[in-house]
Design a protein around this motif. Sequence first.
Motif, PDB file in Angstrom:
ATOM      1  N   PRO A 101      33.117  52.260  43.729  1.00 11.18           N
ATOM      2  CA  PRO A 101      33.260  50.852  43.350  1.00 11.18           C
ATOM      3  C   PRO A 101      33.537  50.658  41.854  1.00 11.18           C
ATOM      4  O   PRO A 101      34.350  49.813  41.474  1.00 11.18           O
ATOM      5  N   SER A 102      32.840  51.433  41.008  1.00  9.85           N
ATOM      6  CA  SER A 102      33.062  51.279  39.572  1.00  9.85           C
ATOM      7  C   SER A 102      34.482  51.705  39.194  1.00  9.85           C
ATOM      8  O   SER A 102      35.116  51.107  38.318  1.00  9.85           O
ATOM      9  N   ALA A 103      34.989  52.750  39.862  1.00 15.10           N
ATOM     10  CA  ALA A 103      36.374  53.157  39.619  1.00 15.10           C
ATOM     11  C   ALA A 103      37.347  52.057  40.057  1.00 15.10           C
ATOM     12  O   ALA A 103      38.350  51.780  39.381  1.00 15.10           O
ATOM     13  N   GLY A 104      37.045  51.418  41.191  1.00 12.49           N
ATOM     14  CA  GLY A 104      37.882  50.305  41.655  1.00 12.49           C
ATOM     15  C   GLY A 104      37.869  49.145  40.683  1.00 12.49           C
ATOM     16  O   GLY A 104      38.897  48.505  40.435  1.00 12.49           O
ATOM     17  N   VAL A 105      36.689  48.838  40.107  1.00  5.69           N
ATOM     18  CA  VAL A 105      36.588  47.751  39.131  1.00  5.69           C
ATOM     19  C   VAL A 105      37.448  48.057  37.905  1.00  5.69           C
ATOM     20  O   VAL A 105      38.195  47.196  37.406  1.00  5.69           O
ATOM     21  N   ARG A 106      37.357  49.291  37.405  1.00  9.04           N
ATOM     22  CA  ARG A 106      38.157  49.658  36.233  1.00  9.04           C
ATOM     23  C   ARG A 106      39.649  49.630  36.557  1.00  9.04           C
ATOM     24  O   ARG A 106      40.469  49.188  35.743  1.00  9.04           O
ATOM     25  N   LEU A 107      40.020  50.116  37.751  1.00  6.08           N
ATOM     26  CA  LEU A 107      41.427  50.115  38.147  1.00  6.08           C
ATOM     27  C   LEU A 107      41.981  48.689  38.207  1.00  6.08           C
ATOM     28  O   LEU A 107      43.077  48.404  37.706  1.00  6.08           O
ATOM     29  N   LEU A 108      41.216  47.789  38.817  1.00 11.83           N
ATOM     30  CA  LEU A 108      41.671  46.407  38.931  1.00 11.83           C
ATOM     31  C   LEU A 108      41.751  45.724  37.573  1.00 11.83           C
ATOM     32  O   LEU A 108      42.673  44.942  37.305  1.00 11.83           O
ATOM     33  N   ALA A 109      40.776  46.014  36.698  1.00 16.95           N
ATOM     34  CA  ALA A 109      40.782  45.388  35.372  1.00 16.95           C
ATOM     35  C   ALA A 109      41.990  45.834  34.559  1.00 16.95           C
ATOM     36  O   ALA A 109      42.700  45.018  33.957  1.00 16.95           O
ATOM     37  N   LEU A 110      42.243  47.160  34.552  1.00 18.34           N
ATOM     38  CA  LEU A 110      43.392  47.665  33.799  1.00 18.34           C
ATOM     39  C   LEU A 110      44.711  47.252  34.443  1.00 18.34           C
ATOM     40  O   LEU A 110      45.669  46.897  33.757  1.00 18.34           O
ATOM     41  N   GLY A 111      44.759  47.299  35.774  1.00 19.29           N
ATOM     42  CA  GLY A 111      45.977  46.892  36.472  1.00 19.29           C
ATOM     43  C   GLY A 111      46.297  45.424  36.263  1.00 19.29           C
ATOM     44  O   GLY A 111      47.461  45.049  36.100  1.00 19.29           O
ATOM     45  N   ARG A 112      45.262  44.599  36.241  1.00 22.42           N
ATOM     46  CA  ARG A 112      45.478  43.164  36.015  1.00 22.42           C
ATOM     47  C   ARG A 112      46.041  42.915  34.618  1.00 22.42           C
ATOM     48  O   ARG A 112      46.932  42.084  34.438  1.00 22.42           O
ATOM     49  N   THR A 113      45.517  43.629  33.642  1.00 17.98           N
ATOM     50  CA  THR A 113      46.019  43.465  32.270  1.00 17.98           C
ATOM     51  C   THR A 113      47.483  43.872  32.165  1.00 17.98           C
ATOM     52  O   THR A 113      48.301  43.169  31.556  1.00 17.98           O
ATOM     53  N   ALA A 130      40.424  40.044  43.558  1.00 17.87           N
ATOM     54  CA  ALA A 130      39.841  41.292  44.044  1.00 17.87           C
ATOM     55  C   ALA A 130      38.827  41.848  43.051  1.00 17.87           C
ATOM     56  O   ALA A 130      37.773  42.378  43.447  1.00 17.87           O
ATOM     57  N   LEU A 131      39.107  41.728  41.754  1.00 17.25           N
ATOM     58  CA  LEU A 131      38.186  42.228  40.742  1.00 17.25           C
ATOM     59  C   LEU A 131      36.853  41.513  40.798  1.00 17.25           C
ATOM     60  O   LEU A 131      35.777  42.152  40.800  1.00 17.25           O
ATOM     61  N   LEU A 132      36.891  40.190  40.871  1.00 20.91           N
ATOM     62  CA  LEU A 132      35.633  39.444  40.899  1.00 20.91           C
ATOM     63  C   LEU A 132      34.919  39.628  42.235  1.00 20.91           C
ATOM     64  O   LEU A 132      33.674  39.737  42.289  1.00 20.91           O
ATOM     65  N   GLY A 133      35.694  39.682  43.336  1.00 24.51           N
ATOM     66  CA  GLY A 133      35.062  39.896  44.639  1.00 24.51           C
ATOM     67  C   GLY A 133      34.407  41.266  44.732  1.00 24.51           C
ATOM     68  O   GLY A 133      33.261  41.386  45.217  1.00 24.51           O
ATOM     69  N   LEU A 134      35.089  42.304  44.258  1.00 23.15           N
ATOM     70  CA  LEU A 134      34.523  43.647  44.282  1.00 23.15           C
ATOM     71  C   LEU A 134      33.312  43.745  43.351  1.00 23.15           C
ATOM     72  O   LEU A 134      32.294  44.373  43.705  1.00 23.15           O
ATOM     73  N   SER A 135      33.420  43.112  42.181  1.00 24.03           N
ATOM     74  CA  SER A 135      32.298  43.139  41.238  1.00 24.03           C
ATOM     75  C   SER A 135      31.077  42.453  41.841  1.00 24.03           C
ATOM     76  O   SER A 135      29.939  42.940  41.731  1.00 24.03           O
ATOM     77  N   GLY A 136      31.304  41.302  42.503  1.00 27.97           N
ATOM     78  CA  GLY A 136      30.178  40.607  43.135  1.00 27.97           C
ATOM     79  C   GLY A 136      29.534  41.427  44.242  1.00 27.97           C
ATOM     80  O   GLY A 136      28.303  41.496  44.359  1.00 27.97           O
ATOM     81  N   TRP A 137      30.402  42.042  45.063  1.00 27.20           N
ATOM     82  CA  TRP A 137      29.850  42.893  46.128  1.00 27.20           C
ATOM     83  C   TRP A 137      29.091  44.067  45.533  1.00 27.20           C
ATOM     84  O   TRP A 137      28.007  44.427  46.004  1.00 27.20           O
ATOM     85  N   PHE A 138      29.637  44.686  44.493  1.00 21.70           N
ATOM     86  CA  PHE A 138      29.043  45.868  43.868  1.00 21.70           C
ATOM     87  C   PHE A 138      27.664  45.525  43.288  1.00 21.70           C
ATOM     88  O   PHE A 138      26.675  46.246  43.493  1.00 21.70           O
ATOM     89  N   ILE A 139      27.588  44.414  42.572  1.00 23.42           N
ATOM     90  CA  ILE A 139      26.313  44.016  41.963  1.00 23.42           C
ATOM     91  C   ILE A 139      25.278  43.715  43.041  1.00 23.42           C
ATOM     92  O   ILE A 139      24.115  44.153  42.972  1.00 23.42           O
ATOM     93  N   THR A 140      25.711  42.959  44.054  1.00 20.68           N
ATOM     94  CA  THR A 140      24.767  42.588  45.123  1.00 20.68           C
ATOM     95  C   THR A 140      24.325  43.809  45.913  1.00 20.68           C
ATOM     96  O   THR A 140      23.119  43.992  46.210  1.00 20.68           O
ATOM     97  N   ALA A 141      25.275  44.675  46.271  1.00 18.46           N
ATOM     98  CA  ALA A 141      24.930  45.870  47.049  1.00 18.46           C
ATOM     99  C   ALA A 141      24.029  46.800  46.258  1.00 18.46           C
ATOM    100  O   ALA A 141      23.088  47.397  46.803  1.00 18.46           O
TER     101      ALA A 141
END
Length: 536
Positions: free
Chosen positions: A64-76, A35-46
């Motif tokens: 989207p940036s909040a979602g990226v940070r949430l996924l990164a911290l949650g994954r860790t 989800a982190l990489l998919g959201l990041s890819g969508w965010f960059i492209t969009a």
Amino acid sequence: MRALWRVLKLLLGASPKAMARGAALAVTVLLMGVALLGLSGWFITATGLAGLAGIGIAFNVFQPSAGVRLLALGRTAARYGERLLTHDATLRALAALRVDLLRRQARAGGRALARLRSEATLTRILADVDALDGLVLRLALPVFAALLTHAVVFAMLGWLAGWPVALTVAAIYLPLAALVLALLARSGMAPSREGEREAQALRRGMIDMIRDREALILGGQLAARETALRAGDQRARAASGALDRAERRAGARLSALVALSVAGALVAGGWLAQAGGLDPARAAIGIFVALALAETVLPLRRGFAELGRMVDAASRVDPGASAPGDDREGQETERAEAPILSIDRPEARFTLNRGEALALEGPSGVGKTTLLLRIAGLMAGEGIAIAGHAPENWTEGALRARVAMLPQRSALIAGTIRDNLALAAPEATDDTLLQALQVVALDAVVRDRGGLDARLGESGAGLSGGQSRRLALARCVLRAPDLLLLDEPTEGLDLETATRVLDNLRAALPDSAILATLHRGGDHVIFTERLTISRP
């Protein structure tokens, strides 16, 4: 492979809740990574498309940036919890495997246990249990997490990026990854087995060389032994190198598979975007998700590479196998006319009937202890009959009910004195236990230490050598055997205590035949005959 499944079932069942939580976190880690990489890819492209269209100022970048940070911290955090729970559960599982293994060995008969008393066997058992720690951590949990992640990602990818993209990614990943890993398991089977075998041989060889170094030096064999160990080390290194090469080849193939999947997602997403069925930003999700799914297959290499080692280890510690005891239908009826013990061997010829006692004498190393072990059925030997039948023709239970042996080394456990005596008579009353201690002149010692509940350390620590032997002898008294074998029963005892113990022993077991090896005391009144053993 059936043994591997049974071991896996035991490991997973040892701590099922912890395993389930660890598996859930393992899936969470993979899903958050995708989800982190998919959201990041969508965010960059969009974001890029919004800038090209001149509407970048209106694009909402905060969510989207909040979602990226949430996924990164949650994954860790999930990764930390997953490692903590799965490793803890695996340690619990290995402990359960060791307990199961020891229970099965404890149910084995004396013959089987005698075969286990070797450094090679003990080292092998320890190595087998250690080899199986990767069965859960490197194989079972990662495969389960990978399959569940692919199922969830397939559904989500079909919903967000279109079913052609989801089908393309799944069709490339699942069958090709299974093929690569199957080839790795097949090519790694032989070198993983060989490497483990040579590593164990090298470990045993080093122990033997260190233990026997003085004899090797005096015999001029140290250099030859060192050369042999170096050759074994080279073989172990060669097997390890072959396994590493097979794993690297599998890694290269899996990397190519990931690239192929990314290319397939790019083509499928581009086709949908060109056809107008999907906007370019959502089409980019499939590309990044395909790239993120590499995390589900690349860590599987080591587990499949060591599959041969795990299969061999599982076959030896198989929880579904019966204990290595005595499964034969042995003789359980004595011949009425036969003596309790009959020996017709080159080193000795004699018979023993009920109530008789024989002192077996001879210099050290002549084979007195070996003869007792043969009579007890712990070593093979011909010319021995117990109640008319050879020891190997009796079932284990029947033989142990008829014959008791006091070896030179007393086998005591950490626990109370009652615990040690209960090994021979679990249902005996305290009065019976105290009577047995009185027979071996140990009742006053036990009373001074606090009675039957006095605790002993490992191997009976807290008692002297002579006291430990008398406590082991008390267990033999509790068994009241037809034949009592004593290996140096008076060793470490003063003359008065030794005489008292032998007198009490005959009084307590008037009908038992007694065969004792002695360096001194063979002229005691209880011995109806003395025999000097000769070298066979």
